[in-house]
Design an enzyme around this catalytic site. Sequence first.
Site, PDB file in Angstrom:
ATOM      1  N   PHE A 150     -51.850 -37.031  29.445  1.00 27.15           N
ATOM      2  CA  PHE A 150     -50.449 -36.535  29.158  1.00 27.15           C
ATOM      3  C   PHE A 150     -49.824 -37.031  28.028  1.00 27.15           C
ATOM      4  O   PHE A 150     -48.560 -37.112  27.831  1.00 27.15           O
ATOM      5  CB  PHE A 150     -49.543 -36.607  30.605  1.00 27.15           C
ATOM      6  CG  PHE A 150     -50.115 -36.317  31.809  1.00 27.15           C
ATOM      7  CD1 PHE A 150     -50.135 -34.773  31.928  1.00 27.15           C
ATOM      8  CD2 PHE A 150     -50.862 -36.796  32.794  1.00 27.15           C
ATOM      9  CE1 PHE A 150     -50.718 -34.312  33.108  1.00 27.15           C
ATOM     10  CE2 PHE A 150     -51.361 -36.221  33.875  1.00 27.15           C
ATOM     11  CZ  PHE A 150     -51.414 -34.942  33.968  1.00 27.15           C
ATOM     12  N   ASN A 206     -47.929 -28.741  31.115  1.00 23.15           N
ATOM     13  CA  ASN A 206     -47.715 -28.454  29.610  1.00 23.15           C
ATOM     14  C   ASN A 206     -47.168 -27.038  29.512  1.00 23.15           C
ATOM     15  O   ASN A 206     -46.048 -26.929  28.748  1.00 23.15           O
ATOM     16  CB  ASN A 206     -49.138 -28.523  29.103  1.00 23.15           C
ATOM     17  CG  ASN A 206     -49.468 -29.745  28.337  1.00 23.15           C
ATOM     18  OD1 ASN A 206     -48.197 -30.734  28.376  1.00 23.15           O
ATOM     19  ND2 ASN A 206     -50.365 -29.895  27.811  1.00 23.15           N
ATOM     20  N   LEU A 248     -34.919 -30.103  26.344  1.00 25.25           N
ATOM     21  CA  LEU A 248     -33.967 -28.964  26.346  1.00 25.25           C
ATOM     22  C   LEU A 248     -33.373 -28.825  24.898  1.00 25.25           C
ATOM     23  O   LEU A 248     -32.213 -28.457  24.662  1.00 25.25           O
ATOM     24  CB  LEU A 248     -32.652 -29.443  27.195  1.00 25.25           C
ATOM     25  CG  LEU A 248     -33.063 -28.998  28.780  1.00 25.25           C
ATOM     26  CD1 LEU A 248     -31.861 -29.064  29.674  1.00 25.25           C
ATOM     27  CD2 LEU A 248     -33.585 -27.537  29.066  1.00 25.25           C
ATOM     28  N   GLY A 251     -34.543 -25.086  18.986  1.00 18.48           N
ATOM     29  CA  GLY A 251     -34.904 -25.337  17.705  1.00 18.48           C
ATOM     30  C   GLY A 251     -35.551 -23.996  17.373  1.00 18.48           C
ATOM     31  O   GLY A 251     -35.770 -23.033  17.898  1.00 18.48           O
ATOM     32  N   CYS A 258     -51.169 -28.812  21.866  1.00 17.06           N
ATOM     33  CA  CYS A 258     -51.229 -28.681  23.294  1.00 17.06           C
ATOM     34  C   CYS A 258     -50.459 -27.447  23.677  1.00 17.06           C
ATOM     35  O   CYS A 258     -50.995 -26.451  24.420  1.00 17.06           O
ATOM     36  CB  CYS A 258     -50.810 -29.893  24.063  1.00 17.06           C
ATOM     37  SG  CYS A 258     -51.766 -31.120  23.870  1.00 17.06           S
TER      38      CYS A 258
END
Length: 436
Positions: A150, A206, A248, A251, A258
């Site tokens: 992770f 993910n 959050l 963009g 990933c």
Amino acid sequence: MKIVVAGTGYVGLVTAVCLSEIGHNVTCVDVNEEKINMLNEGKSPIFEPGLEELMTKNKERLTYTLDYKKAYRDADVIFIGVGTPEKKDGSANLTYVYQVAKEIANNVEKDTIVVVKSTVPIGTNKKIEKHLKENLKNNVKIEVVSNPEFLSQGTAVRDTLHAQRIVIGVTSKRAETVMRQVYDGFNQEYLITDRESAEMVKYASNDFLALKISYINEIANLCEIVGANIQDVTKGMGMDKRIGNKFLNAGIGYGGSCFPKDTKALSWLANYNDYEIKTIKAAIEVNENQKLKLIKKSRKYYESLEGLNVAVLGLTFKPNTDDLREAPSLDNIPILIEERAKIKAYDPIGENNFKKTYPKEAITYCKNVKETIKDADICFIFTEWDDIKNFDITLYKKLMRTPIILDGRNCYDLNEIKKEKVIYESIGRKTINNLK
Ligand code: UDX
């Protein structure tokens, strides 16, 4: 315990080095001679803060070799940490994983646990075990454990040493015990489950984060239309602990090795099983559109960018990495090149990788923000590097020919930018136009 790690990319090398940090002797295997030579000289082939320091600190416990036969022969635990890149149809390419599995099967001479760290579609661990057993040359016991990774690039060492969870998918108590011994020293919470669930934890995590980003990007797009401010909106949302305030940031879309790959792979896997995973499909579509948001915004100011001086700040998919995989810059710069814009670009460490993709003549690479924006007619911000965020904003007006700043990462405080004689557009916030 003799631990071997196959693959010296982000997943493999970081895992190996962190395991050596907690006291294990680890042998790293790779087929790439250049990488092994670099590692033997104490240099990391990937840019990852803190990694080289740990390699040096633990050099007595780390071995790097091309000789996989010797490495696998008497290993207690072998981690597979090779890449599973995306195929054209969105599915995961498992060629490297199966290649390593075959080499393991052909060479192990004692009972071994094979740990799959690479991100693989649900059901693959079981298939790998079958493949291993079919190719075994010696009469030994071999078991496959799913142990997804992770880590995030840029914080990979910290993410591994202080992981929030260690997920282990096993089929036997023996494998669980061995895995607990491997990770003894990390002091983290374990989830012991079956292999399919462990594989799914990785994809579901993910893809959930990717979905969260696409969701907030759509809310940001709506904020622009209705005159709200996404940063205040996310602050308000994040005050609800059920939602949380992480991931959050609106963009110009997610990139990296990933999220794009794992969303497509899960969607592919669902389709393959006659199921349509609509939320993830939407996340992918939103992200693709989001990446082109700044170019669309630029049309308000210039019909075409031909012949204009265009400044590009940030090339990598996020700060603190030299990785360009699926970076928004890769979607946008070809458009600028096609339009024959005069491009000046700056990235603190991504320049060399970018040069490999684009011929030098198309882009002038600069050493800092100042040099890049000098005489520019428009400036695109693709990555929120610290020296871009901390740049003296009064210099945009002073240095640019026409100070139009299109910021894809909300780098600047609107209250500060408001004081400047510039046009400033960001994501999910009001446009500042002080050039009227
Ligand atoms: C990600 C996961 O975080 C990690 O757990 C997994 O193992 C691998 O994939 P990484 O790709 O290194 O890690 O980067 P991450 O920091 O998650 O960012 C991925 C992308 O999402 C970047 O392009 C980043 O700019 C974008 N992002 C992230 C946003 O747009 N908004 C956010 O709020 C967070």
